[in-house]
Design an enzyme around this catalytic site. Structure first.
Site, PDB file in Angstrom:
ATOM      1  CG  ASP A 192      -1.749   1.164   1.449  1.00  0.00           C
ATOM      2  OD1 ASP A 192      -1.617   2.131   0.671  1.00  0.00           O
ATOM      3  OD2 ASP A 192      -2.561   1.148   2.395  1.00  0.00           O
TER       4      ASP A 192
ATOM      5  NE  ARG B 143      -9.873  14.229   0.389  1.00  0.00           N
ATOM      6  CZ  ARG B 143      -8.857  13.989   1.220  1.00  0.00           C
ATOM      7  NH1 ARG B 143      -8.737  12.841   1.848  1.00  0.00           N
ATOM      8  NH2 ARG B 143      -7.949  14.915   1.451  1.00  0.00           N
TER       9      ARG B 143
ATOM     10  CB  THR C  23      -4.455   7.722  -1.503  1.00  0.00           C
ATOM     11  OG1 THR C  23      -3.137   8.229  -1.257  1.00  0.00           O
ATOM     12  CG2 THR C  23      -4.939   6.939  -0.303  1.00  0.00           C
TER      13      THR C  23
END
Ligand SMILES: *Cc1c(COP(=O)(O)O)cnc(C)c1O
Length: 414
Positions: free
Chosen positions: A196, A231, A222
């Site tokens: 991640d 976002r 992200t």
């Protein structure tokens, strides 16, 4: 924002207040950044009106000529940027991206070996309060006293625990991971590998730190942290996992993708492919290093032995006698925004921990360089050494505001 201004005073005023806060404050939250105005325009575009369940070329509803075009562009730009075999740009954010990746690779009850939260890991990597922890069994590895991941212990744990998935990645760890070691340990126990990179995606895209993409089966991220996009989330994977990931994203976990967001992701990836982004990423590393050096001069205790990325974890309790919560509050009063954070095996607990996390991506976007980092370190030190002296805090606040105004952002928004 003339329509908003006319129609909805309350939301308009809150938006302008937030704009002013971002313009006048010093943003040191490691997971935040300022997107370009082009990204903001794509986010606010008519794509928000469109349902496009499915994937480009195979949707459930009609009218997909332009959604197919933007989603395909987002995918091809991401592939180019990261050299990934397969990309899914639909995850709504980082936490959903991780749930999708778990769903694609695990069955309920399966075992995952991930990084301990207090050693830099993330909530979504198996914290008991999460849904993932109710579905899967998580075990945690830690770092050693020198700040590096304890790979020997990781291997021992992997052999005993026999996880289906070995998970790397973090939100407060500041050192470079040894990707090859993760891959070789996983191979020995037959585990799938996942990393991640939510925090460091921009540094990978800018090619200033090594890329984990060749080493890991699944890479989640992200798009709004160092990568400086809207976002959102994204998953990259080896071809072998492509169909499982796509099915888990939709219809497995999510409904219709947010195509306005995907358009904005495509714009951000386009920016990250330009030479200027490499310069930006390089400057982030330089700034973090200078900030580390300066804070050390003021006798701050830096965790994990220093930084190899965009952030620092600082033990303010043992260095200055203020808790993480007190430090966050005092710094907030002078217009410096950052967050309290646990340090490895924190004796104080998560609500009022020993540390703060300091990140430079946002201030680097504003154009701040080495010289400015020295000033920031000075203000942090002054603030924490005078956290009960209102007059000194007032003085610093004024200095910070004037300083930030000389690095303008979003000047055309009204
Ligand atoms: C920020 C972060 C997430 C969560 O992302 P959201 O967009 O807030 O859902 C997941 N993993 C890591 C490592 C992160 O740093």
């Amino acid at each position: 924002m003339r329509n908003l201004k006319k129609q909805d005073k309350e939301i308009y005023q809150a938006t302008m207040g937030e704009l002013k806060r971002q313009q006048e404050g010093m943003e040191l939250i490691a997971s935040e950044n300022y997107v370009s105005e082009a990204v903001l325009e794509a986010l606010g575009s008519v794509f928000t009106n469109k349902y496009s369940e499915g994937y480009p070329g195979r949707r459930y509803y009609g009218g997909q000529k332009y959604t197919d075009a933007v989603e395909s562009l987002a995918i091809s730009r991401a592939k180019k940027l990261f050299g990934a075999e397969h990309v899914n740009v639909q995850p709504l954010s980082g936490a959903p991206a991780n749930m999708i990746a778990y769903m694609a690779t695990l069955s309920p009850g399966d075992k995952v070996l991930g990084m301990d939260l207090s050693h830099g890991g993330h909530l979504t990597h198996g914290h008991p309060v999460t849904l993932a922890a109710q579905i899967y069994k998580f075990e945690r590895y830690k770092t050693k006293a020198d700040g590096l991941v304890d790979y020997e212990e990781l291997e021992k744990m992997a052999k005993e625990f026999q996880p289906k998935l070995i998970l790397a990645g973090f939100s407060a760890y500041t050192r470079q991971l040894d990707y090859a070691k993760f891959a070789s340990i996983a191979k020995k126990v037959g585990a799938i590998t996942m990393i991640d990179v939510a925090h460091i995606a921009g540094l990978i895209a800018g090619k200033v730190i090594p890329s984990p993409v060749p080493y890991f089966d699944i890479v989640t991220t992200t798009t709004h942290k160092t990568l400086r996009g809207p976002r959102g989330g994204m998953i990259m994977c080896k071809r072998k996992y492509a169909s499982a990931i796509d099915k888990a994203a939709f219809p497995g976990f999510q409904g219709g993708p947010h195509e306005n967001n995907i358009a904005a992701k495509a714009v951000a990836f386009g920016e990250a492919l330009k030479p200027d982004f490499k310069k930006y990423a390089r400057q982030i590393l330089k700034n973090a290093k200078v900030l580390e050096k300066e804070l050390r001069k003021y006798n701050f205790k830096i965790m994990f032995g220093g930084t190899d990325n965009h952030m620092l974890l600082v033990d303010v309790f043992s260095s200055k006698g203020v808790t993480g919560k007190e430090a966050e509050k005092a710094l907030d009063e002078v217009g410096i925004t950052l967050n309290k954070n646990v340090i490895p095996d924190d004796p104080r607990g998560p609500m009022d921990p020993s540390g703060i996390r300091v990140g430079v991506p946002a201030v680097t976007t504003r154009g701040m360089k080495e010289k400015e980092m020295k000033k920031i370190a000075g203000w942090i030190n002054q603030t924490l050494e005078n956290s009960h002296d209102k007059k000194t805090l007032q003085k610093i606040k004024k200095e910070v505001m004037i300083f930030c105004k000389s690095f303008p952002i979003y000047s055309s928004i009204k």
